[in-house]
Design a protein around this motif. Structure first.
Motif, PDB file in Angstrom:
ATOM      1  N   ARG A 151     -24.229  -6.331 -10.155  1.00 27.23           N
ATOM      2  CA  ARG A 151     -25.354  -5.413 -10.327  1.00 27.23           C
ATOM      3  C   ARG A 151     -25.569  -5.071 -11.798  1.00 27.23           C
ATOM      4  O   ARG A 151     -26.654  -5.242 -12.328  1.00 27.23           O
ATOM      5  CB  ARG A 151     -25.149  -4.136  -9.532  1.00 27.23           C
ATOM      6  CG  ARG A 151     -26.276  -3.138  -9.829  1.00 27.23           C
ATOM      7  CD  ARG A 151     -26.386  -1.997  -8.898  1.00 27.23           C
ATOM      8  NE  ARG A 151     -26.733  -2.479  -7.569  1.00 27.23           N
ATOM      9  CZ  ARG A 151     -26.248  -1.960  -6.463  1.00 27.23           C
ATOM     10  NH1 ARG A 151     -25.428  -0.953  -6.505  1.00 27.23           N
ATOM     11  NH2 ARG A 151     -26.603  -2.435  -5.294  1.00 27.23           N
ATOM     12  N   CYS A 152     -24.520  -4.560 -12.476  1.00 27.42           N
ATOM     13  CA  CYS A 152     -24.711  -4.076 -13.849  1.00 27.42           C
ATOM     14  C   CYS A 152     -24.198  -5.046 -14.907  1.00 27.42           C
ATOM     15  O   CYS A 152     -24.481  -4.869 -16.083  1.00 27.42           O
ATOM     16  CB  CYS A 152     -24.047  -2.713 -14.029  1.00 27.42           C
ATOM     17  SG  CYS A 152     -22.237  -2.761 -14.053  1.00 27.42           S
ATOM     18  N   GLY A 153     -23.452  -6.068 -14.497  1.00 24.38           N
ATOM     19  CA  GLY A 153     -22.920  -7.039 -15.442  1.00 24.38           C
ATOM     20  C   GLY A 153     -21.656  -6.592 -16.143  1.00 24.38           C
ATOM     21  O   GLY A 153     -21.073  -7.346 -16.920  1.00 24.38           O
ATOM     22  N   GLY A 154     -21.209  -5.381 -15.865  1.00 22.62           N
ATOM     23  CA  GLY A 154     -19.980  -4.867 -16.466  1.00 22.62           C
ATOM     24  C   GLY A 154     -18.747  -5.505 -15.847  1.00 22.62           C
ATOM     25  O   GLY A 154     -18.822  -6.239 -14.858  1.00 22.62           O
ATOM     26  N   GLU A 155     -17.607  -5.204 -16.428  1.00 23.42           N
ATOM     27  CA  GLU A 155     -16.346  -5.754 -15.933  1.00 23.42           C
ATOM     28  C   GLU A 155     -15.891  -4.990 -14.690  1.00 23.42           C
ATOM     29  O   GLU A 155     -15.976  -3.763 -14.628  1.00 23.42           O
ATOM     30  CB  GLU A 155     -15.268  -5.643 -17.015  1.00 23.42           C
ATOM     31  CG  GLU A 155     -13.933  -6.189 -16.564  1.00 23.42           C
ATOM     32  CD  GLU A 155     -12.823  -5.999 -17.583  1.00 23.42           C
ATOM     33  OE1 GLU A 155     -11.701  -6.400 -17.286  1.00 23.42           O
ATOM     34  OE2 GLU A 155     -13.082  -5.430 -18.663  1.00 23.42           O
ATOM     35  N   ILE A 156     -15.409  -5.736 -13.709  1.00 22.48           N
ATOM     36  CA  ILE A 156     -14.772  -5.130 -12.553  1.00 22.48           C
ATOM     37  C   ILE A 156     -13.307  -4.932 -12.942  1.00 22.48           C
ATOM     38  O   ILE A 156     -12.655  -5.867 -13.410  1.00 22.48           O
ATOM     39  CB  ILE A 156     -14.896  -6.025 -11.303  1.00 22.48           C
ATOM     40  CG1 ILE A 156     -16.367  -6.246 -10.946  1.00 22.48           C
ATOM     41  CG2 ILE A 156     -14.143  -5.407 -10.125  1.00 22.48           C
ATOM     42  CD1 ILE A 156     -16.613  -7.247  -9.836  1.00 22.48           C
ATOM     43  N   ALA A 157     -12.815  -3.726 -12.776  1.00 18.77           N
ATOM     44  CA  ALA A 157     -11.458  -3.398 -13.194  1.00 18.77           C
ATOM     45  C   ALA A 157     -10.443  -4.335 -12.535  1.00 18.77           C
ATOM     46  O   ALA A 157     -10.550  -4.625 -11.337  1.00 18.77           O
ATOM     47  CB  ALA A 157     -11.139  -1.954 -12.845  1.00 18.77           C
ATOM     48  N   ILE A 192     -16.547  -0.377  -9.647  1.00 15.92           N
ATOM     49  CA  ILE A 192     -16.368   0.815  -8.817  1.00 15.92           C
ATOM     50  C   ILE A 192     -17.575   1.753  -8.896  1.00 15.92           C
ATOM     51  O   ILE A 192     -17.981   2.341  -7.890  1.00 15.92           O
ATOM     52  CB  ILE A 192     -15.048   1.550  -9.160  1.00 15.92           C
ATOM     53  CG1 ILE A 192     -14.684   2.547  -8.064  1.00 15.92           C
ATOM     54  CG2 ILE A 192     -15.104   2.216 -10.508  1.00 15.92           C
ATOM     55  CD1 ILE A 192     -14.271   1.912  -6.769  1.00 15.92           C
ATOM     56  N   ASP A 193     -18.187   1.885 -10.071  1.00 13.23           N
ATOM     57  CA  ASP A 193     -19.364   2.755 -10.191  1.00 13.23           C
ATOM     58  C   ASP A 193     -20.526   2.261  -9.346  1.00 13.23           C
ATOM     59  O   ASP A 193     -21.163   3.043  -8.629  1.00 13.23           O
ATOM     60  CB  ASP A 193     -19.785   2.886 -11.660  1.00 13.23           C
ATOM     61  CG  ASP A 193     -18.774   3.655 -12.495  1.00 13.23           C
ATOM     62  OD1 ASP A 193     -18.028   4.488 -11.922  1.00 13.23           O
ATOM     63  OD2 ASP A 193     -18.720   3.412 -13.709  1.00 13.23           O
ATOM     64  N   CYS A 194     -20.794   0.972  -9.403  1.00 10.23           N
ATOM     65  CA  CYS A 194     -21.890   0.411  -8.594  1.00 10.23           C
ATOM     66  C   CYS A 194     -21.540   0.453  -7.112  1.00 10.23           C
ATOM     67  O   CYS A 194     -22.419   0.698  -6.274  1.00 10.23           O
ATOM     68  CB  CYS A 194     -22.202  -1.009  -9.047  1.00 10.23           C
ATOM     69  SG  CYS A 194     -23.020  -1.092 -10.671  1.00 10.23           S
TER      70      CYS A 194
END
Length: 104
Positions: A77-83, A97-99
């Motif tokens: 969704r946001c392209g950020g890293e998944i922890a 986790i945020d998405c």
């Protein structure tokens, strides 16, 4: 990659479980009508389990596709890293986790 091996093992397990359920569903109903009622109820439960397994298989398959594409670990969704801890707990996770919280 450890996640790929884990996902492949999970896929094999899910497919084996689905195959067993589909074999059970393919069995003909008992001729005894009281037994048929129990079997129909059992089949409804098995069909629900099969649906859940198909969804899990699709999720694992998409994760394996992301590994092949080199995008595994990136939130779709946001392209950020998944922890890393999230991927350790849920290797098929596609959202950070945020998405994921926004989905709920």
């Amino acid at each position: 990659m450890a996640h790929k091996a884990r996902l492949e093992a999970q896929m094999a397990e899910l497919q084996a479980r689905l195959e067993r359920i589909e074999q059970d569903l393919a069995e003909p109903l008992n001729a005894d009508s009281s037994e048929q009622a129990v079997e129909v109820e059992d089949d409804a439960s098995l069909e629900s389990q099969a649906l859940l397994l198909r969804r899990q298989i699709a999720s694992v398959d998409r994760a394996l596709e992301r590994i092949a594409a080199g995008t595994y670990g990136e939130c779709i969704r946001c392209g950020g890293e998944i922890a890393p801890a999230r991927l350790e707990a849920r290797p098929e996770a596609a959202l950070c986790i945020d998405c994921a919280r926004q989905e709920q």
